[in-house]
Enzyme design. Structure first.
Site, PDB file in Angstrom:
ATOM      1  N   GLU A  80       0.829  -1.213   0.000  1.00  0.00           N
ATOM      2  CA  GLU A  80       0.000   0.000   0.000  1.00  0.00           C
ATOM      3  C   GLU A  80       0.864   1.265   0.000  1.00  0.00           C
ATOM      4  O   GLU A  80       0.596   2.214   0.741  1.00  0.00           O
ATOM      5  CB  GLU A  80      -0.950  -0.004   1.206  1.00  0.00           C
ATOM      6  CG  GLU A  80      -2.001  -1.091   1.138  1.00  0.00           C
ATOM      7  CD  GLU A  80      -3.024  -1.017   2.260  1.00  0.00           C
ATOM      8  OE1 GLU A  80      -4.218  -1.202   1.994  1.00  0.00           O
ATOM      9  OE2 GLU A  80      -2.619  -0.764   3.418  1.00  0.00           O
TER      10      GLU A  80
ATOM     11  N   GLU B   1      -7.137  -7.235  -0.704  1.00  0.00           N
ATOM     12  CA  GLU B   1      -7.648  -7.196   0.670  1.00  0.00           C
ATOM     13  C   GLU B   1      -9.130  -6.877   0.619  1.00  0.00           C
ATOM     14  O   GLU B   1      -9.518  -5.717   0.464  1.00  0.00           O
ATOM     15  CB  GLU B   1      -6.915  -6.142   1.512  1.00  0.00           C
ATOM     16  CG  GLU B   1      -5.470  -6.456   1.803  1.00  0.00           C
ATOM     17  CD  GLU B   1      -4.838  -5.477   2.779  1.00  0.00           C
ATOM     18  OE1 GLU B   1      -5.597  -4.728   3.448  1.00  0.00           O
ATOM     19  OE2 GLU B   1      -3.598  -5.444   2.866  1.00  0.00           O
TER      20      GLU B   1
END
Length: 610
Positions: free
Chosen positions: A156, A232
């Protein structure tokens, strides 16, 4: 062996389209004795793959000092034995609500904002770590007969920075370390995140909890071709101390899972099984839109309201997900569930007379069922000072308070001692740059608890007083612009508006308690009052039918009426407890318990509920 590639529309295994139905299960949050059971639960839910992060700070607690790096390889072997493929996300930064986002304190302390950039000193350390870690991943690639399908580049990164050269260096490093399977990145489905965190020629994936069609639409703007994947799918969430427990409706989560799969995408359920932040490894967040506000420490349980709960039991969400995933098995029946985990008991920490500690026991993680409860009878106590004398590091003298990093304390406490000069009248005593919470003693008497960046004692302190501040780290920030920040007192101690210099500081690391032999050198006196500040020792007997030995046995431990601290059972650290909730029970893996006597240590640092 197999040939796994990224096609124009699908993942391809030996040239045939394949959909990844993955679930997150972090090997470091599950006792190794229970890996097999949890992986079997993933298969029974309908998954064909498992995903895990790798926490650098767990495996390299000091520069060049490596601990159980091979755990990752053993986990990947267990995944293969369970019939699962694997996705590895080695970081170096992982977030994961883990202490410091997985980065070592000894690295971020001196580097500060230079971490997670192409800074030469930072990259040198990352290179060294990856060359130790990654050979076991490379040799387990699917093209070499192993289970590993893909490996992630950073994590991320678009939520943090824009250093493209850093990401390119990591991608090259992974290849130079022997990784031959496809690489990928994962970021939130927003333009700035995808543009900051993705790399040309590397598959980009998206992270979200709802709105799959919209999220994949944003991803397609940045990546017109290639398989779609939600790396995710946030099916639940984590808790912070002092807040309400987070729950997501099972039907709502299942509907989003259905939507993801209806888009033709692959998925990684985060979390399929969350596990536990054993050993005080919970991270923390900063409040506010920019993530720079008040500290929000994460609880010990990482249950995450996942389909497989902290004890390994199926929840309603498990059965809803199983119904959805059953439609994507290519006509094959789903495996049966492994045996239900067995709850041995609820262990309640009591007083010297064997009675329960004062206070009402709130509803915990467990319903207690037929296992019943057992009292942990306290039989010894030692003050914090005595414990520090035996288990603490060397005392350091400094003009200003040294940080936890400077004292080489990753998790634990630091005692700062200083003297208020005199003669002078009483003035307010305060701390600038306090992280996170300090219990203050003036001439040996508890004077109050301070927290926050700027805090002042309620009552003034006279000249000539001896002051002690016991500062506890509640977890390093794992996400946002303040990740990697130092702990302890990063400013100074003030009397009126004057800095007090001449500080003696001494750290007490949590891993100092890992050795029963070392703790055995502590001079315990008679049992103290339950909940009093200090180290308490207790004992509980587990006799048949409660004795360990049943498949995947477990227990829960509760401390009603206690304040804040840490618990060990037979030398194994269960993690932090805190009377503010929402967590009321600590999970105890059956493997750390034994038939007969079990020794319990409770390090109470808060004193009283709250």
């Amino acid at each position: 062996m197999g040939d796994f590639t990224v096609g124009d529309e699908d993942f391809l295994l030996d040239g045939r389209p394949v959909r990844l139905l993955s679930g997150a299960l972090h090997y470091f949050r599950v006792h190794e004795s229970q890996w097999g059971h949890r992986l079997a639960m993933l298969r029974a839910m309908g998954l064909n793959c498992v995903e895990t992060y790798v926490p650098w700070n767990l495996h390299e607690p000091g520069p060049g000092r490596y601990e159980d790096v091979g755990a990752l390889g053993r986990f990947l072997d267990a995944a293969r034995a369970a019939g699962l493929w694997a996705i590895v996300r080695p970081g170096p930064y992982i977030c994961a609500e883990w202490e410091n986002g997985g980065l070592p304190h000894w690295l971020t302390g001196p580097l500060g904002r230079r971490a997670r950039t192409c800074d030469a000193e930072y990259l040198e350390r990352v290179d060294r770590w990856f060359r130790v870690l990654l050979p076991q991943v490379a040799e387990r690639g699917i093209d070499r007969g192993g289970p590993v399908l893909m490996v992630q580049v950073e994590n991320e990164y678009g939520s943090y920075g824009t250093d493209r050269a850093y990401l390119e260096h990591l991608a090259g490093l992974l290849r130079s370390c022997g990784i031959t399977v496809p690489l990928f990145t994962s970021d939130g489905p927003e333009d700035h995140m995808l543009s900051g965190g993705s790399l040309p020629g590397v598959l980009a994936t998206a992270n979200f909890g709802s709105g799959a069609r919209e999220a994949f639409g944003v991803l397609r703007r940045h990546q017109p071709a290639g398989p779609l994947m939600c790396m995710e799918f946030w099916c639940g969430w984590f808790d912070h101390w002092g807040t309400d427990h987070v729950v997501r409706d099972a039907a709502d989560a299942a509907a989003t899972l259905e939507e993801i799969l209806a888009c033709g995408a692959s998925v990684n359920i985060y979390m399929a099984h969350g596990g536990t932040n054993f050993g005080g490894w919970s991270g923390a967040n900063r409040a506010g839109e920019l993530h720079v506000g008040a500290l929000e420490p994460t609880v010990t349980s990482y249950d995450y309201d996942a389909p497989i709960d902290e004890a390994g039991r199926p929840t309603e969400k498990f059965w809803r997900f199983r119904e959805v995933l059953a439609k994507y098995q290519d006509g094959r029946p789903l495996p049966e569930l492994p045996p239900e985990p067995v709850e041995l008991a609820v262990l309640r920490v009591g007083g010297a007379d064997g009675g329960a500690a004062d206070g009402v026991i709130p509803d915990g993680v467990t319903a207690e069922g037929s296992a019943g409860s057992l009292v942990v009878a306290l039989d010894g106590w030692a003050g914090l000072g005595e414990v520090l004398d035996v288990l603490g590091g060397a005392e350091r003298e400094s003009p200003v308070p040294p940080t936890f990093e400077e004292l080489d304390v990753d998790r634990g406490l630091v005692r700062y001692r200083l003297d208020v000069p005199g003669p002078r009248q009483p003035y307010a005593l305060g701390v600038l740059g306090l992280r996170d919470v300090a219990t203050v003693y003036v001439d040996g008497v508890r004077a109050g608890v301070l927290d926050g960046e700027e805090a002042t004692l309620r009552d003034p302190v006279p000249g000539g007083a001896a002051v002690e501040l016991w500062v506890e780290s509640l977890g390093r920030v794992n996400y946002g612009p303040r990740s990697g920040e130092s702990k302890g007192i990063v400013g100074g101690v003030l009397h009126e508006r004057q800095y007090l210099h001449g500080v003696r500081a001494r750290g007490l690391r949590l891993d100092a308690f890992d050795s029963p032999e070392a703790v055995g050198k502590v001079a315990f006196g008679p049992a103290g009052v339950a909940g009093a500040v200090g180290l308490h020792r207790g004992r509980v007997e587990l006799a048949p039918p409660r004795a360990p030995g049943a498949p995947d046995a477990y227990a829960f431990l509760q401390l009603p009426g206690w304040g804040r601290g840490f618990v060990w059972v037979n030398g194994f650290c269960l993690g932090r407890y805190w009377g503010v909730g929402p967590q009321r029970s600590l999970y105890v893996p059956g493997a750390v318990l034994r038939g007969g006597g079990n020794e319990v240590w409770v390090l109470e640092v808060g004193g009283g509920v709250g």
